[in-house]
Structures are given as structure tokens and as C-alpha cells.
Scaffold this motif. Structure first.
Motif, PDB file in Angstrom:
ATOM      1  N   PRO A  20       0.712  -1.241   0.157  1.00 28.83           N
ATOM      2  CA  PRO A  20      -0.113   0.062  -0.193  1.00 28.83           C
ATOM      3  C   PRO A  20       0.687   1.226   0.125  1.00 28.83           C
ATOM      4  N   GLN A  21       0.143   2.497  -0.156  1.00 25.46           N
ATOM      5  CA  GLN A  21       0.695   3.641  -0.189  1.00 25.46           C
ATOM      6  C   GLN A  21       0.329   4.671   0.634  1.00 25.46           C
ATOM      7  N   ALA A  22       1.003   5.570   1.411  1.00 23.62           N
ATOM      8  CA  ALA A  22       0.609   6.476   2.196  1.00 23.62           C
ATOM      9  C   ALA A  22      -0.237   7.460   1.473  1.00 23.62           C
ATOM     10  N   ASP A  23      -1.395   7.634   1.354  1.00 26.68           N
ATOM     11  CA  ASP A  23      -2.243   8.448   0.810  1.00 26.68           C
ATOM     12  C   ASP A  23      -2.480   9.898   1.629  1.00 26.68           C
ATOM     13  N   ALA A  24      -2.948  10.739   1.228  1.00 29.90           N
ATOM     14  CA  ALA A  24      -3.131  12.196   1.890  1.00 29.90           C
ATOM     15  C   ALA A  24      -3.906  11.728   3.284  1.00 29.90           C
ATOM     16  N   GLY A  25      -3.050  12.163   4.449  1.00 29.33           N
ATOM     17  CA  GLY A  25      -3.647  12.127   5.755  1.00 29.33           C
ATOM     18  C   GLY A  25      -3.289  10.751   6.405  1.00 29.33           C
ATOM     19  N   GLU A  26      -2.621   9.889   5.520  1.00 34.53           N
ATOM     20  CA  GLU A  26      -2.233   8.720   6.066  1.00 34.53           C
ATOM     21  C   GLU A  26      -0.805   8.615   6.344  1.00 34.53           C
ATOM     22  N   VAL A  27      -0.431   7.412   7.081  1.00 31.60           N
ATOM     23  CA  VAL A  27       0.830   6.928   7.537  1.00 31.60           C
ATOM     24  C   VAL A  27       1.005   5.361   7.194  1.00 31.60           C
ATOM     25  N   LEU A  28       2.212   5.072   6.510  1.00 30.00           N
ATOM     26  CA  LEU A  28       2.481   3.972   6.123  1.00 30.00           C
ATOM     27  C   LEU A  28       3.561   3.393   7.133  1.00 30.00           C
ATOM     28  N   VAL A  29       3.101   2.194   7.795  1.00 28.68           N
ATOM     29  CA  VAL A  29       3.694   1.796   8.903  1.00 28.68           C
ATOM     30  C   VAL A  29       4.358   0.283   8.604  1.00 28.68           C
ATOM     31  N   SER A  30       5.607   0.223   8.823  1.00 27.47           N
ATOM     32  CA  SER A  30       6.172  -1.176   8.736  1.00 27.47           C
ATOM     33  C   SER A  30       6.034  -1.879   9.905  1.00 27.47           C
ATOM     34  N   VAL A  31       5.256  -2.973   9.851  1.00 31.00           N
ATOM     35  CA  VAL A  31       4.817  -3.773  10.927  1.00 31.00           C
ATOM     36  C   VAL A  31       6.068  -4.565  11.669  1.00 31.00           C
ATOM     37  N   ALA A  32       6.087  -4.367  12.900  1.00 31.95           N
ATOM     38  CA  ALA A  32       7.091  -5.300  13.514  1.00 31.95           C
ATOM     39  C   ALA A  32       6.386  -6.472  14.294  1.00 31.95           C
ATOM     40  N   PHE A  33       5.331  -6.153  15.260  1.00 28.17           N
ATOM     41  CA  PHE A  33       4.658  -7.236  15.780  1.00 28.17           C
ATOM     42  C   PHE A  33       3.279  -7.091  15.963  1.00 28.17           C
ATOM     43  N   VAL A  34       2.617  -8.151  15.780  1.00 28.54           N
ATOM     44  CA  VAL A  34       0.957  -8.353  15.888  1.00 28.54           C
ATOM     45  C   VAL A  34       0.605  -9.387  16.787  1.00 28.54           C
ATOM     46  N   GLY A  35      -0.411  -8.958  17.653  1.00 27.74           N
ATOM     47  CA  GLY A  35      -0.972  -9.977  18.538  1.00 27.74           C
ATOM     48  C   GLY A  35      -2.244 -10.641  17.742  1.00 27.74           C
ATOM     49  N   ILE A  36      -2.372 -11.800  18.111  1.00 28.82           N
ATOM     50  CA  ILE A  36      -3.631 -12.597  17.598  1.00 28.82           C
ATOM     51  C   ILE A  36      -4.643 -12.531  18.651  1.00 28.82           C
ATOM     52  N   CYS A  37      -5.804 -11.861  18.477  1.00 26.79           N
ATOM     53  CA  CYS A  37      -7.022 -11.760  19.218  1.00 26.79           C
ATOM     54  C   CYS A  37      -7.869 -12.868  19.056  1.00 26.79           C
ATOM     55  N   GLY A  38      -9.041 -12.685  20.056  1.00 31.37           N
ATOM     56  CA  GLY A  38     -10.032 -13.746  19.829  1.00 31.37           C
ATOM     57  C   GLY A  38     -10.692 -13.370  19.015  1.00 31.37           C
ATOM     58  N   SER A  39     -11.082 -11.949  18.616  1.00 34.18           N
ATOM     59  CA  SER A  39     -11.820 -11.568  17.300  1.00 34.18           C
ATOM     60  C   SER A  39     -11.220 -12.062  16.087  1.00 34.18           C
ATOM     61  N   ASP A  40      -9.907 -12.072  15.749  1.00 38.69           N
ATOM     62  CA  ASP A  40      -9.300 -12.575  14.953  1.00 38.69           C
ATOM     63  C   ASP A  40      -9.682 -13.835  14.554  1.00 38.69           C
ATOM     64  N   MET A  41      -9.857 -14.787  15.574  1.00 39.50           N
ATOM     65  CA  MET A  41     -10.439 -15.992  15.297  1.00 39.50           C
ATOM     66  C   MET A  41     -11.639 -16.260  14.986  1.00 39.50           C
ATOM     67  N   HIS A  42     -12.488 -15.440  15.681  1.00 39.30           N
ATOM     68  CA  HIS A  42     -13.928 -15.176  15.124  1.00 39.30           C
ATOM     69  C   HIS A  42     -13.901 -15.061  13.648  1.00 39.30           C
ATOM     70  N   ILE A  43     -13.311 -13.952  13.221  1.00 41.94           N
ATOM     71  CA  ILE A  43     -13.082 -13.884  11.648  1.00 41.94           C
ATOM     72  C   ILE A  43     -12.640 -14.979  10.893  1.00 41.94           C
ATOM     73  N   ILE A  44     -11.667 -15.669  11.557  1.00 44.48           N
ATOM     74  CA  ILE A  44     -11.232 -17.143  10.607  1.00 44.48           C
ATOM     75  C   ILE A  44     -12.333 -18.149  10.645  1.00 44.48           C
ATOM     76  N   HIS A  45     -13.103 -18.171  11.799  1.00 43.71           N
ATOM     77  CA  HIS A  45     -14.188 -19.086  11.864  1.00 43.71           C
ATOM     78  C   HIS A  45     -15.579 -18.652  11.456  1.00 43.71           C
ATOM     79  N   GLY A  46     -15.700 -17.524  11.020  1.00 41.71           N
ATOM     80  CA  GLY A  46     -16.984 -16.785  10.402  1.00 41.71           C
ATOM     81  C   GLY A  46     -17.906 -16.494  11.276  1.00 41.71           C
ATOM     82  N   ASP A  47     -17.471 -16.071  12.488  1.00 34.59           N
ATOM     83  CA  ASP A  47     -18.206 -15.856  13.519  1.00 34.59           C
ATOM     84  C   ASP A  47     -18.264 -14.373  13.991  1.00 34.59           C
ATOM     85  N   ASN A  48     -17.808 -13.585  13.284  1.00 39.34           N
ATOM     86  CA  ASN A  48     -17.650 -12.077  13.345  1.00 39.34           C
ATOM     87  C   ASN A  48     -18.791 -11.529  12.399  1.00 39.34           C
ATOM     88  N   ALA A  49     -19.921 -10.890  12.882  1.00 41.51           N
ATOM     89  CA  ALA A  49     -21.083 -10.280  11.965  1.00 41.51           C
ATOM     90  C   ALA A  49     -20.585  -9.006  11.300  1.00 41.51           C
TER      91      ALA A  49
END
Length: 340
Positions: A20-49
Motif C-alpha cells: 500500500p501507499q500512504a495517501d493524503a492524511g495517512e501513515v505507512l507503517v512497517s509492522v514489527a509485531f502483531v497480536g492474535i486476538c479472539g476476534s481475529d479467530m472469530h473472523i477466521i471461523h466466520g463468527d464475526n458479523a
């Protein structure tokens, strides 16, 4: 570049996408660490409306600014940052009264738009929070779950000396425990059905731990409170069928904070609520709590590393998901590291 994409429920994997690019008003972040959340798992399982597929998930992340878009001030390349995933319109009724986390046009990074499970992600500049040197990027990736805890506790409005019951010793229950201690609560009970989780809760400062499968929680809390009930109850287990019991456990003038998105109806005995004049509050995401949590981490009042049970490289995302799905007793917060 590489990204973890959920194409549809149970259909996911690492893919190659255009950066992606940093459009006007945006910031481009090089990601270092990400936590896996329960809501991420709900998305994977199809349980997030709320999710829209396909989606690059991830709303708990931190990294280094790679570029800034036109019109962005106060952020420069090289800055160490974490990201508040709540994007609000600023115009609707909740926004006008200071409740942007329930904006009528709410978007959440990692749910409604692409999130942190990609090597670079573009985010609104207003969602970027700078980090003091004392806060590592791994800790910063966990600011967001602590903001959930701050939000529900603020919604329940603790008074000095209030006892707190936390239902559930998963990650959110443990963040509530840590934040409550940091805010000075001195009588905290944690209930779960997994002994390993209760041991972690004890190690993080729970004053009492109850296994709900072996003990009668209602009787235990009645005895502990001298029959008066518990003024603060945070439901981090999010099991709708337990609500009637929580209403019985609550003291007169007690406050119950609900965090779950389950669509199953709960029984509500109106008499129990009215005779005690209970306050039942929902808590969603966070309402501008990032600065508060960052300060708590910087001052040492919170220890985010205590939440982390596993650290895995991005290439092992599938293993991380399998671990969370099949070994919940061992997996607290699973932290994913991108190559530097």
C-alpha cells in the motif's frame, strides 16, 4: 509483499499483495509485531458479523513509520508507533458526545479495512500513537487489549474499596486484572474453568481464584462478601447463559460490564435488576484509551510481556492459529513477529 488474508470462513493463508501507499492524511507503517486476538479467530471461523471478506486481519500491532502522506504533521519516517484501530466519523451522535468507539459509521482496522497482518499497512494519521523509548515494539503491539480493559472498567465506574469479580481468565480477563490492580483495586476474584489460566491469574496478582466447574461461584462470592454481593463484575467469559447468575452475584447498586458479541439471547430477570438498581453496561473497543495505557506501560505499572505465551514468526501463522484453536489452556497471547 506478504500478508495473511482471510478469504472466507476457514479459508486463509499467507499471500503476496501489492504494497500500500500512504495517501493524503495517512501513515505507512512497517509492522514489527502483531497480536492474535479472539476476534481475529472469530473472523477466521466466520463468527464475526462485522467483517467484510476478503480481509487482512490484525488490530493489535506496532511498528516503525515508513512514510507519511500529504498533509500529515507530527509524524515522520522512523517514528516508533502503535495504532488505535478505531476509526470514527466525528459527526454522528456518539461522536458528538465523546463516544467515538460506537460511532454509527464505525470502522475497525483489521475488520472493516485491512489490518496489521501485512508487512506494511496504511492507517489514518489520527490513529497513530508515538511510543516512549522505554516501551518496546513487542509491548506496544499489546496496547490495544489493555485499552479494552480500561474501557470496561471506566464504564463500570469503580469506587474506592470496591471488590471486582472477573469472569474468564483469557487475555481480556487478564488485562482487566492487571489494569484493575494498576488503578488500585485490592480485592479481585478471577473465575475460570481451566486451572492453568487461574494459575496465571494468581501470578498476575489475583487475590482469589475460583474454578467454576468445581466450586459454586455464587456461594463462594456470597460468603466472601458477607452476603452483600459484589459491586463490580466484568464478564470476560462472554457466555450469555451466565448472565442471570451474574445478576444474582451482584450487590445492590452493583455494575456489570459486558464484553461479548454473542447473538444468543440472555435471560434477564427484571426483578433482580430493579430491586438492586443494577447498572448493566456494554463495552466495545476503546474510547481514546491509548495514551493512558502507553503511560502505564512506560511507568512499569503494566507488564505486557506477562501476557505473551508464544512468539512465532509470521511464516508460522498457520501453526499459531492451530495452537490457539486446539490448546487454549496453553495459549494466552500469541505474538507474531515480522522480519526486520
Amino acid at each position: 509483499m506478504k500478508a495473511f488474508e482471510v478469504r472466507a470462513p476457514h479459508d486463509f493463508g499467507i499471500v503476496d499483495i501489492d504494497a500500500p501507499q500512504a495517501d493524503a492524511g495517512e501513515v505507512l507503517v512497517s509492522v514489527a509485531f502483531v497480536g492474535i486476538c479472539g476476534s481475529d479467530m472469530h473472523i477466521i471461523h466466520g463468527d464475526n458479523a462485522f467483517v467484510r471478506f476478503p480481509r487482512i486481519t490484525g488490530h493489535e500491532f506496532a511498528g516503525v513509520v515508513a512514510a507519511v502522506g500529504e498533509g500529515v504533521a507530527g509524524v515522520t519516517a522512523g517514528d516508533r508507533v502503535c495504532i488505535d484501530p478505531v476509526i470514527n466519523c466525528g459527526e454522528c451522535y456518539p461522536c458528538r458526545i465523546g463516544r467515538p468507539n460506537v460511532c454509527t459509521r464505525l470502522e475497525v482496522i483489521g475488520v472493516h479495512r485491512n489490518g496489521g497482518f501485512e508487512q506494511h499497512v496504511s492507517v489514518p494519521a489520527g490513529n497513530v500513537h508515538h511510543l516512549p523509548e522505554s516501551v518496546g515494539l513487542d509491548q506496544a503491539a499489546l496496547v490495544e487489549p489493555y485499552t479494552i480493559a480500561c474501557n470496561v472498567l471506566d464504564r463500570m465506574q469503580p469506587h474506592d474499596g470496591d471488590a471486582l469479580l472477573i469472569l474468564g481468565a483469557g487475555v481480556i480477563g487478564l488485562t482487566i486484572l492487571q489494569v484493575a490492580r494498576a488503578k488500585g483495586l485490592t480485592d479481585i476474584t478471577v473465575c475460570d474453568v481451566i486451572d492453568e489460566r487461574l494459575e496465571v491469574a494468581r501470578s498476575l496478582g489475583a487475590h482469589h481464584a475460583v474454578n467454576g466447574q468445581r466450586e459454586d461461584l455464587e456461594a463462594v462470592m456470597s460468603e466472601r462478601s458477607g452476603g452483600e454481593g459484589i459491586p463490580l463484575i466484568a464478564d470476560a467469559a462472554c457466555v450469555p447463559a451466565l448472565f442471570p447468575q451474574l445478576a444474582r452475584i451482584a450487590s445492590p447498586a452493583g455494575r456489570i460490564g459486558l464484553l461479548g458479541f454473542d447473538t444468543t439471547p440472555s435471560d434477564l430477570v427484571q426483578l433482580e435488576v430493579i430491586k438492586k438498581e443494577l447498572t448493566i453496561v456494554g463495552s466495545r473497543l476503546n474510547n481514546r484509551k491509548f495514551p493512558e495505557v502507553i503511560e502505564m506501560l512506560a511507568s512499569g505499572r503494566l507488564d505486557a510481556t506477562a501476557l505473551v505465551s508464544h512468539r512465532l514468526p509470521f511464516a508460522e501463522m498457520s501453526d499459531a492459529i492451530h495452537l490457539i484453536d486446539h490448546h487454549p489452556e496453553r495459549a494466552r497471547k500469541v505474538l507474531i513477529a515480522f522480519d526486520s
